[in-house]
Motif scaffolding. Structure first.
Motif, PDB file in Angstrom:
ATOM      1  N   ASN A  38       0.839  -1.203   0.000  1.00 27.61           N
ATOM      2  CA  ASN A  38       0.000   0.000   0.000  1.00 27.61           C
ATOM      3  C   ASN A  38       0.870   1.248   0.000  1.00 27.61           C
ATOM      4  O   ASN A  38       1.863   1.316   0.715  1.00 27.61           O
ATOM      5  CB  ASN A  38      -0.908   0.035   1.236  1.00 27.61           C
ATOM      6  N   GLY A  39       0.483   2.189  -0.832  1.00 21.95           N
ATOM      7  CA  GLY A  39       1.228   3.449  -0.872  1.00 21.95           C
ATOM      8  C   GLY A  39       2.502   3.384  -1.685  1.00 21.95           C
ATOM      9  O   GLY A  39       3.290   4.327  -1.692  1.00 21.95           O
ATOM     10  N   ALA A  40       2.715   2.281  -2.416  1.00 20.39           N
ATOM     11  CA  ALA A  40       3.950   2.133  -3.189  1.00 20.39           C
ATOM     12  C   ALA A  40       3.987   3.068  -4.397  1.00 20.39           C
ATOM     13  O   ALA A  40       5.050   3.288  -4.981  1.00 20.39           O
ATOM     14  CB  ALA A  40       4.102   0.686  -3.651  1.00 20.39           C
ATOM     15  N   GLY A  41       2.831   3.585  -4.796  1.00 16.85           N
ATOM     16  CA  GLY A  41       2.806   4.504  -5.936  1.00 16.85           C
ATOM     17  C   GLY A  41       2.197   3.890  -7.190  1.00 16.85           C
ATOM     18  O   GLY A  41       2.330   4.449  -8.283  1.00 16.85           O
ATOM     19  N   LYS A  42       1.477   2.785  -7.046  1.00 20.45           N
ATOM     20  CA  LYS A  42       0.918   2.089  -8.207  1.00 20.45           C
ATOM     21  C   LYS A  42      -0.162   2.923  -8.889  1.00 20.45           C
ATOM     22  O   LYS A  42      -0.142   3.120 -10.109  1.00 20.45           O
ATOM     23  CB  LYS A  42       0.341   0.726  -7.778  1.00 20.45           C
ATOM     24  N   THR A  43      -1.102   3.433  -8.088  1.00 23.70           N
ATOM     25  CA  THR A  43      -2.178   4.236  -8.664  1.00 23.70           C
ATOM     26  C   THR A  43      -1.611   5.538  -9.239  1.00 23.70           C
ATOM     27  O   THR A  43      -2.031   5.996 -10.308  1.00 23.70           O
ATOM     28  CB  THR A  43      -3.249   4.533  -7.596  1.00 23.70           C
ATOM     29  N   THR A  44      -0.646   6.114  -8.531  1.00 22.04           N
ATOM     30  CA  THR A  44      -0.022   7.342  -9.024  1.00 22.04           C
ATOM     31  C   THR A  44       0.624   7.094 -10.389  1.00 22.04           C
ATOM     32  O   THR A  44       0.506   7.922 -11.306  1.00 22.04           O
ATOM     33  CB  THR A  44       1.030   7.833  -8.021  1.00 22.04           C
ATOM     34  N   GLN A  85      -9.468   2.418  -9.040  1.00 21.43           N
ATOM     35  CA  GLN A  85      -9.395   1.617  -7.813  1.00 21.43           C
ATOM     36  C   GLN A  85     -10.657   1.822  -6.964  1.00 21.43           C
ATOM     37  O   GLN A  85     -11.282   0.872  -6.529  1.00 21.43           O
ATOM     38  CB  GLN A  85      -8.152   2.028  -7.018  1.00 21.43           C
ATOM     39  N   HIS A 209      -3.698  -6.696  -5.729  1.00 21.31           N
ATOM     40  CA  HIS A 209      -3.125  -7.217  -4.489  1.00 21.31           C
ATOM     41  C   HIS A 209      -3.335  -8.726  -4.354  1.00 21.31           C
ATOM     42  O   HIS A 209      -2.661  -9.368  -3.558  1.00 21.31           O
ATOM     43  CB  HIS A 209      -3.757  -6.517  -3.274  1.00 21.31           C
TER      44      HIS A 209
HETATM   45  N1  LIG Z   1      -3.053  13.456  -5.597  1.00 15.70           N
HETATM   46  C1  LIG Z   1      -2.179  13.216  -4.610  1.00 15.70           C
HETATM   47  N2  LIG Z   1      -1.685  14.238  -3.875  1.00 15.70           N
HETATM   48  C2  LIG Z   1      -0.814  13.992  -2.892  1.00 15.70           C
HETATM   49  N3  LIG Z   1      -0.342  12.781  -2.557  1.00 15.70           N
HETATM   50  C3  LIG Z   1      -0.796  11.726  -3.255  1.00 15.70           C
HETATM   51  C4  LIG Z   1      -1.744  11.887  -4.321  1.00 15.70           C
HETATM   52  N4  LIG Z   1      -2.015  10.668  -4.824  1.00 15.70           N
HETATM   53  C5  LIG Z   1      -1.282   9.789  -4.110  1.00 15.70           C
HETATM   54  N5  LIG Z   1      -0.552  10.417  -3.171  1.00 15.70           N
HETATM   55  C6  LIG Z   1       0.402   9.789  -2.254  1.00 15.70           C
HETATM   56  O1  LIG Z   1       1.318   9.078  -3.031  1.00 15.70           O
HETATM   57  C7  LIG Z   1       1.660   7.846  -2.403  1.00 15.70           C
HETATM   58  C8  LIG Z   1       1.379   6.707  -3.354  1.00 15.70           C
HETATM   59  O2  LIG Z   1      -0.024   6.546  -3.439  1.00 15.70           O
HETATM   60  P1  LIG Z   1      -0.730   5.548  -4.444  1.00 15.70           P
HETATM   61  O3  LIG Z   1      -2.182   5.776  -4.324  1.00 15.70           O
HETATM   62  O4  LIG Z   1      -0.116   5.709  -5.769  1.00 15.70           O
HETATM   63  O5  LIG Z   1      -0.334   4.143  -3.831  1.00 15.70           O
HETATM   64  P2  LIG Z   1      -0.809   2.717  -4.273  1.00 15.70           P
HETATM   65  O6  LIG Z   1       0.411   1.938  -4.548  1.00 15.70           O
HETATM   66  O7  LIG Z   1      -1.827   2.783  -5.336  1.00 15.70           O
HETATM   67  O8  LIG Z   1      -1.448   2.175  -2.921  1.00 15.70           O
HETATM   68  P3  LIG Z   1      -2.726   1.231  -2.690  1.00 15.70           P
HETATM   69  O9  LIG Z   1      -2.234  -0.160  -2.818  1.00 15.70           O
HETATM   70  O10 LIG Z   1      -3.122   1.539  -1.280  1.00 15.70           O
HETATM   71  O11 LIG Z   1      -3.747   1.612  -3.689  1.00 15.70           O
HETATM   72  C9  LIG Z   1       0.853   7.785  -1.120  1.00 15.70           C
HETATM   73  O12 LIG Z   1       1.688   8.198  -0.065  1.00 15.70           O
HETATM   74  C10 LIG Z   1      -0.263   8.765  -1.363  1.00 15.70           C
HETATM   75  O13 LIG Z   1      -0.683   9.336  -0.147  1.00 15.70           O
END
Ligand SMILES: Nc1ncnc2c1ncn2[C@@H]1O[C@H](COP(=O)(O)OP(=O)(O)OP(=O)(O)O)[C@@H](O)[C@H]1O
Ligand SMILES: [Mg+2]
Lengths: 256, 355
Positions: A38-44, A85, A209
């Protein structure tokens, strides 16, 4: 030539380095998975590809063309479609209408055509409806066509979103946790569906996941941790990779 | 086909009302019904923008006023002093100017109503376009405040500009001859034909808009309303559609302003006032937001009552109260499909039955 190619992609939110120097390529016809805690940056990373926001640095090539910094609707009409997501359906629209929006970039009637309801518009509208119904059928939810999409059960909403993304007839489909919140039968159904659409010629990049799903269907896996790519390999090798086991699976165990 | 049924019904109602008014010697009602029709054009245009595309405007009276004031000014302002000017010579040779006699028999030169109408509506469209590009990037409260600011500017400009008659507004606006024998004017003899002109415009607008909302674009607008991010991700050019809808609704408001001004023979700054904009928003809200017919029906009922003086000196207060009550108790408006169920729930909660 790779269908999608990321080179040294970075994304920073203020002081947070959410995606840190990620490069990889997706070949046509592949099912490729991105995994990570979680929070690895996948969605970003998905958002950088789909144009929700531009990467802070680095480039994204789709079909050989640079797409970083383009607006999402332009990227979509080039043949890249996605699901979210946290499901984003349009409230107030039926399941069918939601899917019909998916065909927006494959149709063209504008304001005047819509107001005047020209014969060509009429034909196009019928085509949109018929094709959208086909995708609802593919997802096994044709009977829900006229229900309001956001009032459906969770699994059905995921199916509507899936159908909407497919209705755009993408060459590359980004799926952000398509099995999240689904039971094991629904998850198996999703796995079957993803391989079906791959067999129809659609390349798939997914975040997931559910490890058994990922290991079963993926051709290749990218592992992210704290925004960085720590491994990229076949499912078999990823399962043997000690760093992945330590960083990813280890944290997963700790969370249990 | 079901889509055209309400249109047919409306056409029948329009004819029946006129016949009843004629046989019962109550044709004076037709004057208020004509004015109501023009206000309805503003309302259904705003309904498309607010209810369907989800973009609020608290400045639509401004577009109405731009249409009305420009058309009034151009058709009443004497251009005699500029007669020698090359530009006005060119306009004259294009047939865009008319020589007339004023009350005292002096010769005056005006822009023809057709040219004035087109200039007024195009100006409103251009202003909407230029305003829309920056402000439609804003959402929710911020968009409301920005459009409110626009409305205030137009109101103050109307009130402060001698060319627009300051607090008195502009009067003695001539009739607007659409076709030979068909003139938009407050002429007693033309009352019935004006009623039909106005309602014909409403019918035409309802036809175009109801086809639009059931089209690819209408669906895209509702998608923007529902989730702008998901709409963009599916290839909807949200910025462009929002702008086009904003301009379309501004054009409808400006057309209404032009026609109502020629019908009334003038207009004053109250037409540009903030309370007018609030009234339009309140009517769209009570009509059910994403409900063109609801907005039209509530618009007709409330504007007609208001024009008949039914609300007395509390006129504006009534519309303010409507907004509060709707937002508190029926945020989806009064006229929508779920209203019966909601009413039942309301009574069940307050009644003695099981919760
Ligand atoms: N629009 C945004 N503005 C600021 N921070 C963000 C934004 N989007 C994501 N983040 C931060 O970037 C980091 C990566 O988030 P991301 O959602 O990409 O993780 P993830 O790998 O998709 O996690 P998960 O498995 O929980 O979905 C997190 O610390 C999140 O809080
Ligand atoms: Mg995520």
């Amino acid at each position: 030539m790779a269908l999608l190619e990321l080179t040294h992609v970075h994304k920073r939110f203020g002081g947070l380095h959410a995606v840190n120097d990620v490069s990889f390529a997706v070949q046509p016809g592949q099912i490729k998975a991105v995994i990570g805690p979680n929070g690895a940056g996948k969605t970003t990373l998905f958002n950088c590809i789909a144009g929700t926001f531009p990467p802070s640095e680095g480039s994204v090539h789709f079909n050989g063309q640079p797409i970083e910094g383009l607006e999402p609707h332009r990227i979509a009409s080039r043949g890249l479609s996605r699901t979210f997501q946290n499901i984003k359906l349009y409230p107030g629209l039926t399941a069918l209408e939601n899917v019909m929006i998916g065909r927006h970039c494959r149709s063209r009637a504008g304001f005047w055509a819509g107001m005047l309801r020209l014969p060509s518009t009429f034909r196009e509208e019928r085509e949109i409806r018929e094709r959208s119904l086909e995708y609802l059928e593919l997802l096994g939810i044709a009977d829900l066509a006229d229900s309001e999409a956001t009032s459906l059960a969770f699994g059905q909403q995921r199916a509507v979103e899936f159908a909407r993304a497919l209705a755009a007839e993408p060459t590359l489909l980004l799926l952000d946790e398509p099995a999240a919140g689904l039971n094991i039968y629904e998850t198996a159904e999703v796995a079957r569906l993803i391989t079906t659409i791959r067999d129809r010629g659609i390349t798939v990049l997914l975040v997931e996941h559910d490890m058994s799903l990922v290991m079963d269907i993926s051709d290749e896996i990218v592992v992210l941790s704290f925004g960085q790519k720590i491994a990229e390999d076949t499912p078999h090798n990823i399962q043997q990779n000690t760093e992945v086991i330590r960083i990813y699976l280890g944290e997963d165990d700790a969370a249990d | 086909m079901a889509r055209y049924l309400p249109l047919a019904l409306l056409a029948i109602v329009v004819i029946v009302v006129q016949q009843i008014a004629q046989w019962s010697d109550a044709t004076y009602y037709l004057t208020q019904l004509t004015m109501t029709a023009y206000y309805s054009l503003v309302i259904v245009g705003l309904c498309l923008l607010m209810g369907y595309a989800g973009q609020i405007s608290l400045g639509h009276a401004g577009f109405f006023a731009i249409g009305g004031y420009l058309s009034a000014m151009l058709t009443t302002h004497d251009l005699m002093p500029y007669q020698g000017n090359a530009l006005f010579k060119a306009l004259g040779s294009l047939g865009l100017l008319v020589h007339q006699q004023d009350l005292f028999g002096a010769s005056v030169l005006h822009v023809t109503p057709w040219a004035a109408c087109i200039a007024a509506v195009l100006t409103a469209a251009l202003i909407a376009f230029c305003l829309g590009i920056p402000v439609l990037k804003l959402k929710g409260h911020y968009l409301a405040m920005a459009t409110l600011g626009f409305g205030i500017i137009i109101f103050r400009v109307a009130l402060a500009t001698p060319l627009f008659g300051e607090a008195d507004g502009i009067s003695e606006v001539p009739g607007f001859t659409l076709l030979p024998g068909l003139t938009v004017s407050g002429d007693f003899a033309a009352r019935t034909s004006n009623y039909y002109i106005a309602w014909g415009m409403v019918l035409l607008t309802m036809l175009l808009l109801s086809q639009l909302i059931h089209s690819r674009i209408g669906r895209a607008l509702r998608a923007i309303h529902g989730s702008e991010e998901a709409a963009r991700a599916m290839g909807v050019d949200t910025a462009r559609y929002k702008l086009q809808t904003f301009v379309l609704s501004a054009v409808l408001a400006a057309v209404a302003g032009v026609f109502l001004t020629h019908f009334n023979g003038g207009l004053g700054p109250s037409e540009a006032g903030i309370m007018k904009s609030v009234r339009y928003v309140a009517i769209v809200a009570i009509g059910g937001m994403a409900n063109l017919w609801g907005a039209l029906i509530m618009g007709v009922v409330l504007n007609f009552l208001s024009l008949r003086g039914f609300f007395g000196t509390y006129d504006d207060a009534v519309f303010g109260a409507i907004l509060i009550v709707i937002m508190l108790f029926a945020p989806h408006g009064l006229l929508h499909r779920g209203i019966l169920r909601e009413l039942k729930n309301l009574f069940r909660k307050n009644g003695h039955g099981p919760a």
